[in-house]
Enzyme design. Structure first.
Site, PDB file in Angstrom:
ATOM      1  N   ALA A  69     -27.572 -31.853  19.302  1.00 43.60           N
ATOM      2  CA  ALA A  69     -26.764 -32.971  19.021  1.00 43.60           C
ATOM      3  C   ALA A  69     -27.180 -33.775  17.851  1.00 43.60           C
ATOM      4  O   ALA A  69     -28.480 -33.546  17.413  1.00 43.60           O
ATOM      5  CB  ALA A  69     -26.672 -33.916  20.357  1.00 43.60           C
TER       6      ALA A  69
ATOM      7  N   VAL B 141     -34.353 -31.478  18.499  1.00 45.60           N
ATOM      8  CA  VAL B 141     -34.934 -30.870  16.973  1.00 45.60           C
ATOM      9  C   VAL B 141     -35.958 -31.843  16.535  1.00 45.60           C
ATOM     10  O   VAL B 141     -36.433 -31.221  15.658  1.00 45.60           O
ATOM     11  CB  VAL B 141     -33.462 -30.874  16.213  1.00 45.60           C
ATOM     12  CG1 VAL B 141     -32.402 -30.049  16.913  1.00 45.60           C
ATOM     13  CG2 VAL B 141     -32.771 -32.041  16.137  1.00 45.60           C
TER      14      VAL B 141
ATOM     15  N   GLN C 149     -28.158 -37.065  17.509  1.00 44.72           N
ATOM     16  CA  GLN C 149     -29.199 -37.590  17.902  1.00 44.72           C
ATOM     17  C   GLN C 149     -30.118 -36.824  18.663  1.00 44.72           C
ATOM     18  O   GLN C 149     -30.836 -37.453  19.601  1.00 44.72           O
ATOM     19  CB  GLN C 149     -28.978 -38.703  18.534  1.00 44.72           C
ATOM     20  CG  GLN C 149     -28.315 -39.899  17.292  1.00 44.72           C
ATOM     21  CD  GLN C 149     -29.489 -40.309  16.469  1.00 44.72           C
ATOM     22  OE1 GLN C 149     -30.776 -40.381  16.926  1.00 44.72           O
ATOM     23  NE2 GLN C 149     -29.138 -40.709  15.343  1.00 44.72           N
ATOM     24  N   SER C 150     -30.382 -35.738  18.738  1.00 49.97           N
ATOM     25  CA  SER C 150     -31.072 -34.932  19.388  1.00 49.97           C
ATOM     26  C   SER C 150     -32.644 -34.973  19.364  1.00 49.97           C
ATOM     27  O   SER C 150     -33.235 -35.149  18.160  1.00 49.97           O
ATOM     28  CB  SER C 150     -31.015 -33.352  19.034  1.00 49.97           C
ATOM     29  OG  SER C 150     -31.862 -32.408  19.591  1.00 49.97           O
ATOM     30  N   ASN C 151     -33.378 -35.486  20.426  1.00 52.96           N
ATOM     31  CA  ASN C 151     -34.673 -35.583  20.555  1.00 52.96           C
ATOM     32  C   ASN C 151     -35.371 -33.901  20.171  1.00 52.96           C
ATOM     33  O   ASN C 151     -36.577 -34.053  19.680  1.00 52.96           O
ATOM     34  CB  ASN C 151     -35.193 -36.053  21.822  1.00 52.96           C
ATOM     35  CG  ASN C 151     -34.489 -37.493  21.997  1.00 52.96           C
ATOM     36  OD1 ASN C 151     -34.840 -38.265  21.140  1.00 52.96           O
ATOM     37  ND2 ASN C 151     -33.786 -37.484  23.152  1.00 52.96           N
TER      38      ASN C 151
END
Ligand SMILES: *Cc1c(COP(=O)(O)O)cnc(C)c1O
Length: 340
Positions: free
Chosen positions: A80, A86, A82-84
């Protein structure tokens, strides 16, 4: 327990880039606990160290171990906006000398400019990751295929890519990090005099599945309650059961140590869907900050605490000893700051 030694030996067979700050502490949350009428503790997996930490550090130790085994020089990962996951992959890649390509999926409707530029996206850029975008957020298979095409073009250009696979049909290497976390937390639980229940976010379910399987393989029967952050309880229960079976299979151990009825999830705090803030989530984030000085995040742990508060208010946890598993994610607060 007949599996006891066997699964630990099996775990050792997997390569692991051991760069997380482990073990993480278990702390009391006496102020919020008292307000809610329970004994509340927190497992601080927001403190796993690298690139602002979180649960993905434990998972990525195994993916990056596998990447090192094939001498990869570039990581690819999809998530996503705001992916943590990645952001953490890019940070750990930097530490281990691998570049990172990130594909950001449009998983959250009606997002602001802030959401696209601040929080984890800012960190992705600071880490020097190459960003790509994918227009659909609920097409795991399509997103995986797209990232594999980028990997192919890098390979054609002479690089050695490693795709971190996250779809439901991928090898659940990340769950091994949570089988290990179960081994880590058991003496900590004993040291605080035991807990009646563990409450944790349930998204891709690698955290939930790995933790539950790890506890049961160790012969521990503490109930684990997953709080849905992406799908409803019916779908998430199936996902957790499947990922437990896949993880047991990967380890070569008996997944039957977890009975299907041992998989417990609630979707009481899911709201309209993934990454969408609710009033309950906002209230839980503010309340935790103001009672304990502890920051939660808008996508995962804020919803977990909102779910825990609902259960406490419904007397479902009355007087119990509860371990809230903090999985991190706080950088996303800055991508959602217009909603506070
Ligand atoms: C990814 C994530 C989760 C969910 O973990 P899964 O293993 O995908 O279920 C929970 N909390 C935070 C902060 C995360 O980044």
């Amino acid at each position: 327990m007949k599996d006891r030694g066997q699964y630990l030996t099996a775990l050792e067979r997997f390569s692991r880039a051991a760069i997380g700050h482990l073990p993480t502490p278990v702390e009391a949350m006496p102020n919020l606990g008292q307000e809610l009428g329970l004994s509340l503790f927190v497992k601080r997996d927001d403190c796993t160290g690298i690139g602002f930490g979180g649960n993905k550090v434990r998972q990525l130790e195994y993916y990056l171990g596998a990447a090192q085994d094939v001498q990869a020089d570039v990581l690819l990962i999809t998530g996503a906006v705001q992916s943590n996951f990645v952001r953490t992959a890019a940070a750990m890649g930097c530490k281990l000398g691998m570049r990172c390509h990130i594909q950001l999926e449009e998983r959250v409707p009606k997002i602001s400019d802030l959401h696209r530029t601040n929080g984890n996206v800012l960190l992705d850029r600071l880490l020097g990751a190459t960003l790509h975008s994918y227009p659909d957020g609920e097409d795991e298979t399509g997103a995986d295929a797209a990232i594999r095409r980028i990997a192919d073009s890098l390979r054609d250009a002479g690089q050695r890519p490693y795709v971190i696979p996250l779809g439901a049909d991928s090898e659940p290497l990340g769950a091994l990090g949570y089988v290990r976390a179960a081994v880590e937390v058991l003496p900590q639980i004993e040291a605080i005099g035991g807990v009646d229940e563990i409450v944790v976010a349930s998204g891709s379910a690698l955290t939930h599945a790995g933790l539950l399987l790890g506890l049961r393989l160790a012969g521990d029967t503490t109930p684990v309650r997953g709080v849905c952050v992406r799908r409803n309880a019916t779908l998430q229960t199936l996902r957790v059961i499947q990922r437990i079976a896949d993880t047991a299979n990967l380890l070569g151990v008996d997944g039957q140590v977890v009975a299907p009825q041992d998989v417990s999830v609630t979707d009481a705090a899911l709201g309209p869907g993934y990454g969408q803030m609710t009033a309950d989530t906002r209230a839980a984030i503010e309340r935790t900050a103001r009672t304990e000085g502890l920051f939660l995040d808008p996508v995962y742990t804020g919803k977990v605490m909102a779910g825990l508060i609902k259960l406490a208010e419904a007397d479902a946890l009355c007087g119990r000893r509860v371990l809230f598993w903090h999985t991190g994610g706080q950088p996303a607060l800055f991508g959602y700051s217009d909603q506070f």
